[in-house]
Motif scaffolding. Structure first.
Motif, PDB file in Angstrom:
ATOM      1  N   GLY A 111     -25.695  10.673 -27.669  1.00 38.09           N
ATOM      2  CA  GLY A 111     -25.499  11.963 -27.923  1.00 38.09           C
ATOM      3  C   GLY A 111     -24.533  12.512 -27.248  1.00 38.09           C
ATOM      4  O   GLY A 111     -23.955  11.759 -25.791  1.00 38.09           O
ATOM      5  N   GLY A 112     -24.782  13.940 -26.490  1.00 37.94           N
ATOM      6  CA  GLY A 112     -23.632  14.687 -25.312  1.00 37.94           C
ATOM      7  C   GLY A 112     -24.059  15.889 -25.072  1.00 37.94           C
ATOM      8  O   GLY A 112     -24.947  16.367 -26.237  1.00 37.94           O
ATOM      9  N   GLY A 123     -46.721  14.034 -25.090  1.00 40.90           N
ATOM     10  CA  GLY A 123     -46.327  12.912 -24.188  1.00 40.90           C
ATOM     11  C   GLY A 123     -45.681  13.092 -23.226  1.00 40.90           C
ATOM     12  O   GLY A 123     -45.756  13.767 -22.853  1.00 40.90           O
ATOM     13  N   ILE A 124     -45.495  11.856 -22.476  1.00 39.13           N
ATOM     14  CA  ILE A 124     -44.058  12.458 -21.113  1.00 39.13           C
ATOM     15  C   ILE A 124     -44.016  10.794 -21.519  1.00 39.13           C
ATOM     16  O   ILE A 124     -44.330   9.279 -22.257  1.00 39.13           O
ATOM     17  CB  ILE A 124     -45.483  12.028 -20.097  1.00 39.13           C
ATOM     18  CG1 ILE A 124     -44.892  11.874 -18.715  1.00 39.13           C
ATOM     19  CG2 ILE A 124     -46.484  10.108 -20.104  1.00 39.13           C
ATOM     20  CD1 ILE A 124     -45.622  12.057 -17.231  1.00 39.13           C
ATOM     21  N   GLY A 125     -42.987  11.506 -20.999  1.00 43.38           N
ATOM     22  CA  GLY A 125     -41.575  10.761 -20.886  1.00 43.38           C
ATOM     23  C   GLY A 125     -40.157  10.198 -20.473  1.00 43.38           C
ATOM     24  O   GLY A 125     -39.837  10.619 -19.694  1.00 43.38           O
ATOM     25  N   TYR A 126     -39.762   9.176 -20.026  1.00 38.75           N
ATOM     26  CA  TYR A 126     -38.447   9.084 -19.425  1.00 38.75           C
ATOM     27  C   TYR A 126     -36.937   8.725 -20.323  1.00 38.75           C
ATOM     28  O   TYR A 126     -37.084   7.289 -21.572  1.00 38.75           O
ATOM     29  CB  TYR A 126     -38.362   8.276 -18.501  1.00 38.75           C
ATOM     30  CG  TYR A 126     -37.230   7.727 -17.262  1.00 38.75           C
ATOM     31  CD1 TYR A 126     -36.769   8.209 -16.904  1.00 38.75           C
ATOM     32  CD2 TYR A 126     -36.762   6.806 -18.450  1.00 38.75           C
ATOM     33  CE1 TYR A 126     -35.406   8.026 -16.090  1.00 38.75           C
ATOM     34  CE2 TYR A 126     -34.759   5.904 -17.794  1.00 38.75           C
ATOM     35  CZ  TYR A 126     -34.494   7.144 -16.702  1.00 38.75           C
ATOM     36  OH  TYR A 126     -33.966   6.641 -15.010  1.00 38.75           O
ATOM     37  N   SER A 127     -35.785   9.873 -20.333  1.00 39.54           N
ATOM     38  CA  SER A 127     -35.068   9.316 -20.992  1.00 39.54           C
ATOM     39  C   SER A 127     -33.297   9.810 -20.556  1.00 39.54           C
ATOM     40  O   SER A 127     -33.207  10.630 -19.210  1.00 39.54           O
ATOM     41  CB  SER A 127     -34.606  10.569 -21.857  1.00 39.54           C
ATOM     42  OG  SER A 127     -34.634  11.903 -21.547  1.00 39.54           O
ATOM     43  N   GLU A 128     -32.809   8.769 -20.285  1.00 40.21           N
ATOM     44  CA  GLU A 128     -31.044   8.668 -19.580  1.00 40.21           C
ATOM     45  C   GLU A 128     -30.634   9.352 -21.211  1.00 40.21           C
ATOM     46  O   GLU A 128     -30.348   9.154 -21.951  1.00 40.21           O
ATOM     47  CB  GLU A 128     -30.739   7.652 -19.378  1.00 40.21           C
ATOM     48  CG  GLU A 128     -31.750   6.784 -18.308  1.00 40.21           C
ATOM     49  CD  GLU A 128     -30.667   6.137 -17.415  1.00 40.21           C
ATOM     50  OE1 GLU A 128     -29.794   5.996 -18.231  1.00 40.21           O
ATOM     51  OE2 GLU A 128     -32.144   5.080 -17.025  1.00 40.21           O
ATOM     52  N   LYS A 129     -29.688  10.628 -20.217  1.00 38.45           N
ATOM     53  CA  LYS A 129     -28.970  11.775 -20.924  1.00 38.45           C
ATOM     54  C   LYS A 129     -27.508  11.676 -20.683  1.00 38.45           C
ATOM     55  O   LYS A 129     -27.026  12.084 -19.429  1.00 38.45           O
ATOM     56  CB  LYS A 129     -28.674  12.633 -21.179  1.00 38.45           C
ATOM     57  CG  LYS A 129     -30.582  12.978 -22.693  1.00 38.45           C
ATOM     58  CD  LYS A 129     -30.433  14.029 -22.243  1.00 38.45           C
ATOM     59  CE  LYS A 129     -32.623  14.303 -22.841  1.00 38.45           C
ATOM     60  NZ  LYS A 129     -33.086  15.064 -23.338  1.00 38.45           N
ATOM     61  N   ALA A 173     -33.676  14.121 -33.305  1.00 37.01           N
ATOM     62  CA  ALA A 173     -33.121  14.916 -33.218  1.00 37.01           C
ATOM     63  C   ALA A 173     -33.952  15.997 -32.229  1.00 37.01           C
ATOM     64  O   ALA A 173     -34.464  16.851 -32.611  1.00 37.01           O
ATOM     65  CB  ALA A 173     -32.663  15.390 -34.376  1.00 37.01           C
ATOM     66  N   THR A 174     -33.180  15.631 -30.785  1.00 43.17           N
ATOM     67  CA  THR A 174     -33.449  17.541 -30.019  1.00 43.17           C
ATOM     68  C   THR A 174     -32.137  17.945 -29.319  1.00 43.17           C
ATOM     69  O   THR A 174     -31.232  17.592 -29.823  1.00 43.17           O
ATOM     70  CB  THR A 174     -34.348  16.220 -29.005  1.00 43.17           C
ATOM     71  OG1 THR A 174     -32.922  16.392 -28.101  1.00 43.17           O
ATOM     72  CG2 THR A 174     -35.071  16.053 -28.815  1.00 43.17           C
ATOM     73  N   ASN A 176     -19.710  25.743 -21.265  1.00 45.41           N
ATOM     74  CA  ASN A 176     -20.921  25.809 -21.267  1.00 45.41           C
ATOM     75  C   ASN A 176     -22.200  25.160 -22.054  1.00 45.41           C
ATOM     76  O   ASN A 176     -22.262  25.664 -23.093  1.00 45.41           O
ATOM     77  CB  ASN A 176     -21.957  26.240 -20.385  1.00 45.41           C
ATOM     78  CG  ASN A 176     -22.993  26.438 -20.060  1.00 45.41           C
ATOM     79  OD1 ASN A 176     -23.228  25.399 -19.466  1.00 45.41           O
ATOM     80  ND2 ASN A 176     -23.283  27.117 -18.498  1.00 45.41           N
ATOM     81  N   PRO A 177     -21.424  23.754 -22.266  1.00 44.97           N
ATOM     82  CA  PRO A 177     -22.662  22.889 -23.447  1.00 44.97           C
ATOM     83  C   PRO A 177     -24.128  22.721 -23.289  1.00 44.97           C
ATOM     84  O   PRO A 177     -25.094  23.067 -22.447  1.00 44.97           O
ATOM     85  CB  PRO A 177     -22.064  21.269 -23.683  1.00 44.97           C
ATOM     86  CG  PRO A 177     -22.036  20.843 -22.253  1.00 44.97           C
ATOM     87  CD  PRO A 177     -21.748  22.495 -21.213  1.00 44.97           C
ATOM     88  N   ARG A 178     -24.495  22.047 -24.687  1.00 40.21           N
ATOM     89  CA  ARG A 178     -25.919  22.029 -24.681  1.00 40.21           C
ATOM     90  C   ARG A 178     -26.363  20.761 -25.112  1.00 40.21           C
ATOM     91  O   ARG A 178     -25.670  19.839 -25.719  1.00 40.21           O
ATOM     92  CB  ARG A 178     -26.538  22.734 -25.574  1.00 40.21           C
ATOM     93  CG  ARG A 178     -26.779  23.885 -25.437  1.00 40.21           C
ATOM     94  CD  ARG A 178     -27.144  24.816 -26.784  1.00 40.21           C
ATOM     95  NE  ARG A 178     -26.726  25.816 -27.332  1.00 40.21           N
ATOM     96  CZ  ARG A 178     -27.164  27.031 -27.040  1.00 40.21           C
ATOM     97  NH1 ARG A 178     -28.426  26.888 -25.717  1.00 40.21           N
ATOM     98  NH2 ARG A 178     -26.775  28.537 -26.664  1.00 40.21           N
ATOM     99  N   ASN A 179     -27.282  20.033 -24.608  1.00 42.00           N
ATOM    100  CA  ASN A 179     -27.786  18.355 -24.647  1.00 42.00           C
ATOM    101  C   ASN A 179     -27.918  18.268 -26.051  1.00 42.00           C
ATOM    102  O   ASN A 179     -29.430  19.413 -26.811  1.00 42.00           O
ATOM    103  CB  ASN A 179     -29.192  17.861 -23.323  1.00 42.00           C
ATOM    104  CG  ASN A 179     -28.655  17.600 -22.224  1.00 42.00           C
ATOM    105  OD1 ASN A 179     -27.794  17.778 -22.241  1.00 42.00           O
ATOM    106  ND2 ASN A 179     -29.209  17.401 -21.038  1.00 42.00           N
ATOM    107  N   THR A 180     -27.817  17.655 -27.107  1.00 41.17           N
ATOM    108  CA  THR A 180     -28.111  17.429 -28.008  1.00 41.17           C
ATOM    109  C   THR A 180     -28.368  15.867 -28.377  1.00 41.17           C
ATOM    110  O   THR A 180     -26.708  15.557 -28.383  1.00 41.17           O
ATOM    111  CB  THR A 180     -26.723  18.305 -28.708  1.00 41.17           C
ATOM    112  OG1 THR A 180     -26.476  19.552 -28.540  1.00 41.17           O
ATOM    113  CG2 THR A 180     -27.360  17.690 -30.750  1.00 41.17           C
TER     114      THR A 180
END
Length: 246
Positions: A36-37, A75-81, A203-204, A220-224
């Motif tokens: 996504g982005g 939960g706890i997690g790591y993500s790259e966006k 989906a987030t 100014n966007p939102r992480n989707t």
């Protein structure tokens, strides 16, 4: 900001209170990719283009199933966006800040037009909380996620015209205006493949816009994002429902 931390702590404590009524406790490791982005949903220039980002998503979840059809997990997690984009821009720019690096009491604003090519690369520490409804093989969930920015990067090149001047391939770096945290809504669909193996499609979308401030004419966007994940149950305790408290 303190009320957000108090809400997060309260939500994290929910499974402990529910454990007395729990039918099972599970610890699940999940891994996959995020696609996504940062997206805007209005005032998008028709000439704007972009390419979705692709990054790893790793997490560890603790799930309490206190009814045959209902569970809560944290939960706890790591993500790259991230993502890449090309977009026309236009608006008013504070020339004094751009040229001298100073903000005057009365800004010197001039009109500009241009094309920007940008790259967004962000890394987050995620804390999801999901309430799920279970069928025989399927799981449908909704939830909330608090994400802390570990590192953020918004860089690229811009061609811009202002007054009678044209500037090409000007390097820009606006990494410092990326917000350090975000609040996210989650919709999750999962399927159990075996006693230990599962898959899910999550989906987030961030409730917050990506940047703390922008110049006039900049969106100014939102992480989707959509997350394709494989889960493996590391630990599972089943309880005899006859001995649960009424």
């Amino acid at each position: 900001m303190q009320h957000k931390y108090l809400l997060l702590i309260a939500l994290l404590c929910v499974p402990f209170f529910l454990q007395s009524q729990s039918l099972s406790s599970s610890i699940i490791a999940k891994g996959g990719i995020s696609i996504g982005g940062p997206l805007a949903f209005s005032n998008i220039p028709s000439e704007a283009t972009g390419q979705a980002g692709l990054g790893p998503n790793l997490s560890l979840h603790w799930r309490e199933q206190f009814h045959s059809n209902f569970s809560i997990s944290i939960g706890i997690g790591y993500s790259e966006k991230g993502a890449t984009f090309t977009s026309p821009v236009s608006g008013k720019y504070d020339a004094a800040r751009g040229i001298l690096g100073e903000e005057f009491p009365i800004p010197l604003r001039i009109g500009y037009t241009g094309i920007v090519d940008g790259i967004i690369e962000n890394r987050y520490l995620d804390f999801p909380i999901i309430a799920s409804y279970h069928l025989k093989q399927w799981r449908f969930g909704v939830g909330y996620q608090y994400s802390k920015l570990l590192s953020g990067s918004l860089t690229g090149l811009v061609d811009v015209k202002a007054l009678l001047l044209t500037f090409r391939d000007q390097v820009f770096d606006e990494s410092d205006i990326i917000k350090s945290r975000e609040n996210v809504g989650i919709v999750s669909i999962g399927r159990q493949l075996s006693n230990r193996l599962s898959i899910s499609l999550d989906a987030t979308m961030s409730f917050d816009k990506l940047m703390s401030k922008v110049e006039d004419g900049i969106i100014n966007p939102r992480n989707t994002y959509v997350h394709l994940l494989v889960g493996f149950t590391l630990f599972d305790v089943q309880r005899d429902s006859r001995y649960l408290k009424p």
